[in-house]
Scaffold this motif. Sequence first.
Motif, mmCIF file in Angstrom:
data_model
loop_
_atom_site.group_PDB
_atom_site.id
_atom_site.type_symbol
_atom_site.label_atom_id
_atom_site.label_comp_id
_atom_site.label_asym_id
_atom_site.label_seq_id
_atom_site.Cartn_x
_atom_site.Cartn_y
_atom_site.Cartn_z
ATOM 1 N N GLU A 1 -23.371 16.384 -2.838
ATOM 2 C CA GLU A 1 -22.974 16.945 -1.548
ATOM 3 C C GLU A 1 -22.286 15.888 -0.686
ATOM 4 N N ALA A 2 -22.849 14.704 -0.656
ATOM 5 C CA ALA A 2 -22.253 13.617 0.130
ATOM 6 C C ALA A 2 -20.867 13.279 -0.391
ATOM 7 N N LEU A 3 -20.692 13.265 -1.703
ATOM 8 C CA LEU A 3 -19.395 12.964 -2.289
ATOM 9 C C LEU A 3 -18.374 14.033 -1.945
ATOM 10 N N GLU A 4 -18.800 15.290 -1.990
ATOM 11 C CA GLU A 4 -17.883 16.385 -1.697
ATOM 12 C C GLU A 4 -17.427 16.392 -0.245
ATOM 13 N N THR A 5 -18.252 15.915 0.670
ATOM 14 C CA THR A 5 -17.890 15.915 2.085
ATOM 15 C C THR A 5 -17.295 14.589 2.541
ATOM 16 N N ALA A 6 -17.233 13.613 1.656
ATOM 17 C CA ALA A 6 -16.702 12.297 2.021
ATOM 18 C C ALA A 6 -15.199 12.370 2.248
ATOM 19 N N GLU A 7 -14.735 11.531 3.146
ATOM 20 C CA GLU A 7 -13.304 11.426 3.413
ATOM 21 C C GLU A 7 -12.626 10.659 2.280
ATOM 22 N N PRO A 8 -11.335 10.921 2.018
ATOM 23 C CA PRO A 8 -10.637 10.168 0.969
ATOM 24 C C PRO A 8 -10.485 8.687 1.345
ATOM 25 N N VAL A 9 -10.469 7.844 0.341
ATOM 26 C CA VAL A 9 -10.231 6.414 0.536
ATOM 27 C C VAL A 9 -8.753 6.216 0.827
ATOM 28 N N LEU A 10 -8.453 5.369 1.783
ATOM 29 C CA LEU A 10 -7.061 5.043 2.081
ATOM 30 C C LEU A 10 -6.468 4.226 0.941
ATOM 31 N N SER A 11 -5.160 4.189 0.854
ATOM 32 C CA SER A 11 -4.497 3.364 -0.162
ATOM 33 C C SER A 11 -4.595 1.895 0.228
ATOM 34 N N ASP A 12 -4.335 1.009 -0.729
ATOM 35 C CA ASP A 12 -4.371 -0.422 -0.437
ATOM 36 C C ASP A 12 -3.348 -0.793 0.634
ATOM 37 N N VAL A 13 -2.206 -0.132 0.637
ATOM 38 C CA VAL A 13 -1.165 -0.423 1.632
ATOM 39 C C VAL A 13 -1.620 0.026 3.024
ATOM 40 N N GLU A 14 -2.248 1.193 3.096
ATOM 41 C CA GLU A 14 -2.765 1.671 4.377
ATOM 42 C C GLU A 14 -3.842 0.724 4.916
ATOM 43 N N MET A 15 -4.716 0.287 4.026
ATOM 44 C CA MET A 15 -5.772 -0.652 4.432
ATOM 45 C C MET A 15 -5.176 -1.979 4.870
ATOM 46 N N TYR A 16 -4.199 -2.455 4.136
ATOM 47 C CA TYR A 16 -3.519 -3.709 4.481
ATOM 48 C C TYR A 16 -2.899 -3.614 5.874
ATOM 49 N N ARG A 17 -2.241 -2.502 6.157
ATOM 50 C CA ARG A 17 -1.613 -2.312 7.478
ATOM 51 C C ARG A 17 -2.653 -2.266 8.592
ATOM 52 N N LEU A 18 -3.794 -1.634 8.333
ATOM 53 C CA LEU A 18 -4.868 -1.617 9.326
ATOM 54 C C LEU A 18 -5.401 -3.034 9.558
ATOM 55 N N GLY A 19 -5.487 -3.812 8.495
ATOM 56 C CA GLY A 19 -5.902 -5.211 8.627
ATOM 57 C C GLY A 19 -4.926 -6.008 9.465
ATOM 58 N N ALA B 1 -7.773 -5.727 -0.838
ATOM 59 C CA ALA B 1 -7.811 -6.702 -1.928
ATOM 60 C C ALA B 1 -8.582 -6.144 -3.121
ATOM 61 N N MET B 2 -9.642 -5.393 -2.849
ATOM 62 C CA MET B 2 -10.431 -4.789 -3.926
ATOM 63 C C MET B 2 -9.593 -3.802 -4.742
ATOM 64 N N GLN B 3 -8.557 -3.266 -4.117
ATOM 65 C CA GLN B 3 -7.666 -2.328 -4.801
ATOM 66 C C GLN B 3 -6.470 -3.046 -5.419
ATOM 67 N N GLY B 4 -6.468 -4.387 -5.361
ATOM 68 C CA GLY B 4 -5.425 -5.156 -6.025
ATOM 69 C C GLY B 4 -4.303 -5.661 -5.140
ATOM 70 N N ASN B 5 -4.412 -5.502 -3.835
ATOM 71 C CA ASN B 5 -3.357 -5.945 -2.929
ATOM 72 C C ASN B 5 -3.448 -7.467 -2.753
ATOM 73 N N LEU B 6 -2.483 -8.189 -3.325
ATOM 74 C CA LEU B 6 -2.511 -9.650 -3.304
ATOM 75 C C LEU B 6 -2.271 -10.231 -1.919
ATOM 76 N N GLU B 7 -1.426 -9.592 -1.133
ATOM 77 C CA GLU B 7 -1.195 -10.075 0.234
ATOM 78 C C GLU B 7 -2.470 -9.974 1.063
ATOM 79 N N ALA B 8 -3.194 -8.881 0.890
ATOM 80 C CA ALA B 8 -4.455 -8.698 1.614
ATOM 81 C C ALA B 8 -5.449 -9.781 1.220
#
Length: 93
Positions: free
Chosen positions: A8-26, A51-58
Motif C-alpha cells: 500500500e505504501a509503495l502504491e501511494t508513494a510519489e515517483p522518484v525524480l530523475s538524477d537531472v531533476e535532483m541535481y538541479r534541486l541541489g 549521485a546514487m543514480q549515477g550523476n557524476l557532476e552531483a
Amino acid sequence: MTIALGVEALETAEPVLSDVEMYRLGLEASTGGDHGIFDLITAHKWFNLAAMQGNLEARAYRAELAKEMTAEEIAEAQKLAREYLATHRAKNN
C-alpha cells in the motif's frame, strides 16, 4: 499484514525524480536559487540522491559541499535522503 502495508505504501508513494531533476534541486539549494536562501543540507541531500543514480557532476558537488559542512549536517542530509527514498518509488516508463 506487514506485506500489505508495504504494498500500500509503495502504491501511494510519489515517483522518484530523475538524477537531472535532483541535481538541479541541489544546485538551487546550494546557490540560493530565486529566493537567495542557501541550504547546504538540502543541497547535499539532492546531490547525494542524484549521485546514487549515477550523476557524476552531483557526486563532485556533493564532495565539495561536504568540505564546508559539519559531520552533523552531513548526517542530517543523509537522513533526509533516506527518508526521500522511503517515501518515493521508481517512475514507470
